[in-house]
Motif scaffolding. Sequence first.
Motif, PDB file in Angstrom:
ATOM      1  N   GLY A  97       5.733  -3.115  -4.996  1.00  0.00           N
ATOM      2  CA  GLY A  97       4.243  -2.252  -6.323  1.00  0.00           C
ATOM      3  C   GLY A  97       4.863  -3.100  -7.421  1.00  0.00           C
ATOM      4  N   TYR A 174       4.055  -3.218   2.090  1.00  0.00           N
ATOM      5  CA  TYR A 174       2.785  -3.285   0.738  1.00  0.00           C
ATOM      6  C   TYR A 174       3.438  -2.482   0.142  1.00  0.00           C
ATOM      7  N   ILE A 176       1.761  -0.802  -3.881  1.00  0.00           N
ATOM      8  CA  ILE A 176       0.337  -0.574  -5.084  1.00  0.00           C
ATOM      9  C   ILE A 176       0.891   0.251  -6.114  1.00  0.00           C
ATOM     10  N   ASN A 181       0.396  -4.966  -7.260  1.00  0.00           N
ATOM     11  CA  ASN A 181      -0.005  -4.872  -5.807  1.00  0.00           C
ATOM     12  C   ASN A 181       1.128  -6.033  -5.038  1.00  0.00           C
TER      13      ASN A 181
END
Length: 191
Positions: A97, A174, A176, A181
Amino acid sequence: MSGVSLNVLYDTRDNQINPYKGLYANLNYRYNFKFLGSSQDVSSLWLEFRSYVGLSKRTPRHLIGFWVFGDFQLSGHLPYLTLPSLGEDQRARSGRGYTNGRYRGDNIVYGEVEYRFPISQCSKIIGGVVFVNATTTSYKDNNIALFEYIRPAAGIGIRLMVNKHFRTNINLDYAIGVKSNGFYFSGQETF
């Protein structure tokens, strides 16, 4: 920075790159001596703990993993680029992140929880993860105390098991964070 270290390691994990169960604890005390080439005498302490809790006896790939570490400067003053920071763990995996080195200070505490689960039931080749993490640092020069701020992040990922015997995964995550991000690609579990 030149010095010596004392290391104590306890490891009951059933696999180092993709554990389904076990504990991992690491203690590392480092002392950098001026007479060995360091700019000054500096001591620091690294503490790390990981645990893996199975949620199904029938499906060991269904688990929750916990990871926490702290890197603490005990004496002296480290040069800025050698201060503890995100991504400075043994495999440079902390802080999904955020960019490696984004948070740096005299001391750092990092924690992460990850839920791992199979997606394809019959072949058990495809799996997924959902994770949250948080970090805090201190920096004496700017009067920032440890836990004065906490930076969280969260994410999801997919796992493709390419070798069942060694439990080797290809991972794509993935995450954030706060105003940040990123995608993360690797060949073994994050922790």
